[in-house]
Design a protein around this motif. Structure first.
Motif, PDB file in Angstrom:
ATOM      1  N   GLY A  57       0.833  -1.204   0.000  1.00 38.12           N
ATOM      2  CA  GLY A  57       0.000   0.000   0.000  1.00 38.12           C
ATOM      3  C   GLY A  57       0.868   1.254   0.000  1.00 38.12           C
ATOM      4  O   GLY A  57       0.598   2.209  -0.742  1.00 38.12           O
ATOM      5  N   CYS A  58       1.910   1.271   0.821  1.00 38.75           N
ATOM      6  CA  CYS A  58       2.799   2.442   0.869  1.00 38.75           C
ATOM      7  C   CYS A  58       3.528   2.615  -0.462  1.00 38.75           C
ATOM      8  O   CYS A  58       3.751   3.738  -0.912  1.00 38.75           O
ATOM      9  N   GLU A  59       3.875   1.500  -1.110  1.00 38.50           N
ATOM     10  CA  GLU A  59       4.568   1.579  -2.413  1.00 38.50           C
ATOM     11  C   GLU A  59       3.683   2.264  -3.454  1.00 38.50           C
ATOM     12  O   GLU A  59       4.156   3.047  -4.262  1.00 38.50           O
ATOM     13  N   LEU A  90      13.915   5.714   1.797  1.00 39.93           N
ATOM     14  CA  LEU A  90      12.492   5.757   2.144  1.00 39.93           C
ATOM     15  C   LEU A  90      12.087   4.313   2.414  1.00 39.93           C
ATOM     16  O   LEU A  90      11.943   3.521   1.483  1.00 39.93           O
ATOM     17  N   VAL A  91      11.936   3.960   3.694  1.00 40.95           N
ATOM     18  CA  VAL A  91      11.745   2.544   4.039  1.00 40.95           C
ATOM     19  C   VAL A  91      10.293   2.300   4.439  1.00 40.95           C
ATOM     20  O   VAL A  91       9.741   2.992   5.298  1.00 40.95           O
ATOM     21  N   THR A  92       9.679   1.306   3.815  1.00 37.66           N
ATOM     22  CA  THR A  92       8.272   0.986   4.102  1.00 37.66           C
ATOM     23  C   THR A  92       8.152  -0.374   4.789  1.00 37.66           C
ATOM     24  O   THR A  92       9.027  -1.228   4.676  1.00 37.66           O
ATOM     25  N   GLY A  93       7.020  -0.500   5.457  1.00 36.98           N
ATOM     26  CA  GLY A  93       6.643  -1.810   6.005  1.00 36.98           C
ATOM     27  C   GLY A  93       7.242  -2.096   7.365  1.00 36.98           C
ATOM     28  O   GLY A  93       8.144  -1.382   7.817  1.00 36.98           O
ATOM     29  N   PRO A  94       6.720  -3.122   7.993  1.00 38.10           N
ATOM     30  CA  PRO A  94       7.439  -3.628   9.163  1.00 38.10           C
ATOM     31  C   PRO A  94       8.676  -4.298   8.591  1.00 38.10           C
ATOM     32  O   PRO A  94       8.659  -4.739   7.440  1.00 38.10           O
ATOM     33  N   VAL A  95       9.753  -4.343   9.349  1.00 32.09           N
ATOM     34  CA  VAL A  95      10.935  -5.061   8.836  1.00 32.09           C
ATOM     35  C   VAL A  95      10.719  -6.545   9.109  1.00 32.09           C
ATOM     36  O   VAL A  95      10.553  -6.952  10.264  1.00 32.09           O
ATOM     37  N   PRO A 153      -1.958   4.047   4.008  1.00 30.84           N
ATOM     38  CA  PRO A 153      -0.607   4.594   3.830  1.00 30.84           C
ATOM     39  C   PRO A 153      -0.658   6.129   3.787  1.00 30.84           C
ATOM     40  O   PRO A 153      -1.723   6.706   3.561  1.00 30.84           O
ATOM     41  N   PRO A 154       0.494   6.805   3.967  1.00 32.04           N
ATOM     42  CA  PRO A 154       0.521   8.262   3.766  1.00 32.04           C
ATOM     43  C   PRO A 154       0.343   8.568   2.281  1.00 32.04           C
ATOM     44  O   PRO A 154       0.838   7.821   1.436  1.00 32.04           O
ATOM     45  N   ASN A 155      -0.372   9.653   1.960  1.00 27.95           N
ATOM     46  CA  ASN A 155      -0.577   9.984   0.539  1.00 27.95           C
ATOM     47  C   ASN A 155       0.625  10.785   0.013  1.00 27.95           C
ATOM     48  O   ASN A 155       1.497  11.207   0.781  1.00 27.95           O
TER      49      ASN A 155
END
Ligand code: SF4
Length: 170
Positions: A57-59, A90-95, A153-155
């Motif tokens: 979603g963030c991607e 720019l890192v997304t998601g839980p690791v 996610p952030p827009n």
């Protein structure tokens, strides 16, 4: 079969119209980020996106920065293919457990000065995936984080505002 085919041919699409960003506000925000980057770095900003275990979603929102509506490149920002060319991760998601080493190696491969932005609620503390056996936690559990941009996610506007805050604070 014929009935079903006709039904889907005449039915209106289920997709919603994309919300139109406010062009003047977007242009002003983009120009501010570009100016801040040039003041800090003497050039435009290069960003490497790292998916450490996101639901994607963030991607989708990050990719939207480069679409015809937002067109990030016109403000001079570049999404780069290698961390060796990046100023910002720019890192997304839980690791996830499986992505931990890849994230550590990406961070190590990024030249100083570098900034890490944890994107989305998952980037902060694992979000909806917190506590999963497959996750280590938020981004800060693995590498130092300079800024967190909340949202699920952030827009694209929130992402740009986050980048501006990063460049103004650092
Ligand atoms: S913050 Fe939301 S959209 Fe982003 S990776 Fe987590 S669940 Fe997906």
């Amino acid at each position: 079969m014929r009935k079903l085919l006709l039904h889907y041919l005449w039915r209106s699409p289920l997709t919603e119209a994309a919300p139109a960003p406010s062009e003047p506000a977007l242009a002003e925000l983009g120009a501010k980020v570009d100016q801040a980057a040039r003041r800090r770095l003497g050039r435009s900003l290069s960003i490497r996106e790292v998916d450490a275990g996101s639901c994607n979603g963030c991607e989708l929102e990050i990719h939207a920065l480069n679409n015809a509506f937002y067109d990030l490149e016109r403000f001079g920002f570049h999404i780069v293919a290698s961390p060796r060319h990046a100023d910002v991760l720019l890192v997304t998601g839980p690791v996830t457990v499986n992505m931990r080493e890849a994230l550590e190696r990406t961070y190590a491969a990024t030249p100083d000065p570098k900034w890490v932005v944890a994107v989305g609620d998952c980037g902060r503390d694992g979000g909806v995936f917190a506590g999963s056996y497959a996750c280590v936690g938020g981004v800060a559990a693995v590498i130092p984080v300079d800024l967190h941009i909340p949202g699920c996610p952030p827009n694209p506007i929130q992402l740009l505002e986050g980048l501006l805050a990063l460049l103004q604070v650092q």
